[in-house]
Design a protein around this motif. Sequence first.
Motif, mmCIF file in Angstrom:
data_model
loop_
_atom_site.group_PDB
_atom_site.id
_atom_site.type_symbol
_atom_site.label_atom_id
_atom_site.label_comp_id
_atom_site.label_asym_id
_atom_site.label_seq_id
_atom_site.Cartn_x
_atom_site.Cartn_y
_atom_site.Cartn_z
ATOM 1 N N PRO A 28 -14.743 4.379 -17.588
ATOM 2 C CA PRO A 28 -14.362 4.947 -16.286
ATOM 3 C C PRO A 28 -12.874 4.708 -16.017
ATOM 4 O O PRO A 28 -12.440 3.571 -15.836
ATOM 5 N N LEU A 29 -12.103 5.804 -16.016
ATOM 6 C CA LEU A 29 -10.656 5.721 -15.815
ATOM 7 C C LEU A 29 -10.225 6.668 -14.700
ATOM 8 O O LEU A 29 -10.769 7.767 -14.562
ATOM 9 N N VAL A 30 -9.233 6.229 -13.923
ATOM 10 C CA VAL A 30 -8.594 7.061 -12.909
ATOM 11 C C VAL A 30 -7.089 7.014 -13.142
ATOM 12 O O VAL A 30 -6.582 6.146 -13.862
ATOM 13 N N LEU A 31 -6.388 7.953 -12.507
ATOM 14 C CA LEU A 31 -4.938 8.033 -12.652
ATOM 15 C C LEU A 31 -4.320 8.202 -11.272
ATOM 16 O O LEU A 31 -4.843 8.963 -10.446
ATOM 17 N N ARG B 191 -8.556 1.338 -15.393
ATOM 18 C CA ARG B 191 -9.997 1.240 -15.663
ATOM 19 C C ARG B 191 -10.679 0.783 -14.383
ATOM 20 O O ARG B 191 -10.267 -0.206 -13.772
ATOM 21 N N VAL B 192 -11.707 1.491 -13.978
ATOM 22 C CA VAL B 192 -12.432 1.144 -12.764
ATOM 23 C C VAL B 192 -13.366 -0.023 -13.086
ATOM 24 O O VAL B 192 -14.242 0.087 -13.944
ATOM 25 N N LEU B 193 -13.142 -1.133 -12.397
ATOM 26 C CA LEU B 193 -13.927 -2.353 -12.612
ATOM 27 C C LEU B 193 -15.038 -2.509 -11.580
ATOM 28 O O LEU B 193 -16.028 -3.192 -11.827
ATOM 29 N N GLY C 3 0.818 -1.205 0.000
ATOM 30 C CA GLY C 3 0.000 0.000 0.000
ATOM 31 C C GLY C 3 0.845 1.244 0.000
ATOM 32 O O GLY C 3 1.994 1.230 0.429
ATOM 33 N N MET C 4 0.282 2.329 -0.524
ATOM 34 C CA MET C 4 0.950 3.628 -0.514
ATOM 35 C C MET C 4 -0.091 4.736 -0.443
ATOM 36 O O MET C 4 -1.172 4.625 -1.016
ATOM 37 N N THR C 5 0.241 5.776 0.285
ATOM 38 C CA THR C 5 -0.614 6.952 0.349
ATOM 39 C C THR C 5 -0.378 7.779 -0.900
ATOM 40 O O THR C 5 0.767 7.984 -1.305
ATOM 41 N N ALA C 6 -1.465 8.249 -1.503
ATOM 42 C CA ALA C 6 -1.349 9.062 -2.719
ATOM 43 C C ALA C 6 -2.237 10.296 -2.612
ATOM 44 O O ALA C 6 -3.365 10.218 -2.139
ATOM 45 N N THR C 7 -1.693 11.421 -3.051
ATOM 46 C CA THR C 7 -2.490 12.632 -3.185
ATOM 47 C C THR C 7 -2.588 13.030 -4.650
ATOM 48 O O THR C 7 -3.397 13.884 -4.996
ATOM 49 N N ALA C 8 -1.775 12.424 -5.492
ATOM 50 C CA ALA C 8 -1.850 12.671 -6.931
ATOM 51 C C ALA C 8 -2.721 11.570 -7.528
ATOM 52 O O ALA C 8 -2.239 10.572 -8.072
ATOM 53 N N PHE C 9 -4.021 11.746 -7.379
ATOM 54 C CA PHE C 9 -5.018 10.768 -7.814
ATOM 55 C C PHE C 9 -6.175 11.552 -8.401
ATOM 56 O O PHE C 9 -6.605 12.545 -7.814
ATOM 57 N N MET C 10 -6.660 11.119 -9.556
ATOM 58 C CA MET C 10 -7.740 11.880 -10.179
ATOM 59 C C MET C 10 -8.572 11.042 -11.135
ATOM 60 O O MET C 10 -8.128 10.007 -11.618
ATOM 61 N N SER C 11 -9.770 11.524 -11.388
ATOM 62 C CA SER C 11 -10.636 10.944 -12.401
ATOM 63 C C SER C 11 -10.123 11.395 -13.762
ATOM 64 O O SER C 11 -9.741 12.551 -13.932
ATOM 65 N N VAL C 12 -10.116 10.490 -14.724
ATOM 66 C CA VAL C 12 -9.631 10.813 -16.066
ATOM 67 C C VAL C 12 -10.773 10.816 -17.081
ATOM 68 O O VAL C 12 -10.853 11.690 -17.930
ATOM 69 N N CYS D 104 -9.409 -1.491 -9.755
ATOM 70 C CA CYS D 104 -8.962 -1.053 -11.078
ATOM 71 C C CYS D 104 -8.060 -2.085 -11.750
ATOM 72 O O CYS D 104 -7.442 -2.908 -11.092
ATOM 73 N N ARG D 105 -7.978 -1.952 -13.076
ATOM 74 C CA ARG D 105 -7.019 -2.711 -13.885
ATOM 75 C C ARG D 105 -6.219 -1.704 -14.705
ATOM 76 O O ARG D 105 -6.792 -0.843 -15.368
#
Length: 191
Positions: free
Chosen positions: A72-75, A164-166, A58-67, A147-148
Amino acid sequence: MSQFQTPPASLTEAIPHPEGVSNDEFRAALSRLAAGVVLVTAHEPPMSADGPRGEDAGMTATAFMSVSLEPPLVLVSVREGSRMDDLLAEQPLWAASLLTESQRHIAGRFAMKGRISDRLLFEDIPYRRGEVSGAPLVGGSLATLECRTEQRVEAGDHTLVIGRVLAAELPSAEGGPLMYYKGRYRLLGQG
């Protein structure tokens, strides 16, 4: 800082990149961008059927967004060469748990440099394993996404992982989102 104030000495003495902005100037400017905090997780499968069991990471992330909505994609942005970068290069399935303001301790735990093993970090955190990704999904989070990986893009010292959000769930309606602003975890509405 208004246009009439003199910048602090630390900003005026910074050594700029050839393009003109220093690391310190860049960090100072982008620290003013408030971001939600997520825990990105993945399960590393065992090397062999008769070998040791797989491990969670696991890792904490603040650079995360809907694409994208269709599909449905996230980054998420991960540091190049990090444990999570290496794992997501091999394991295409992963998850993101959007943390609540009461889960600051989880964010801090997985953001530590020189931290203990991931196995110990998950030890007292309530989670369930995602049915699609096999990754840990943090209990009580505002939302979870499984996601995948669709694409990986090298970008400076980070890798942008587009997934891709599954599956998506809303396990908790309690509390507000955990935010990151000016180098600290904050609550929504807190200055």
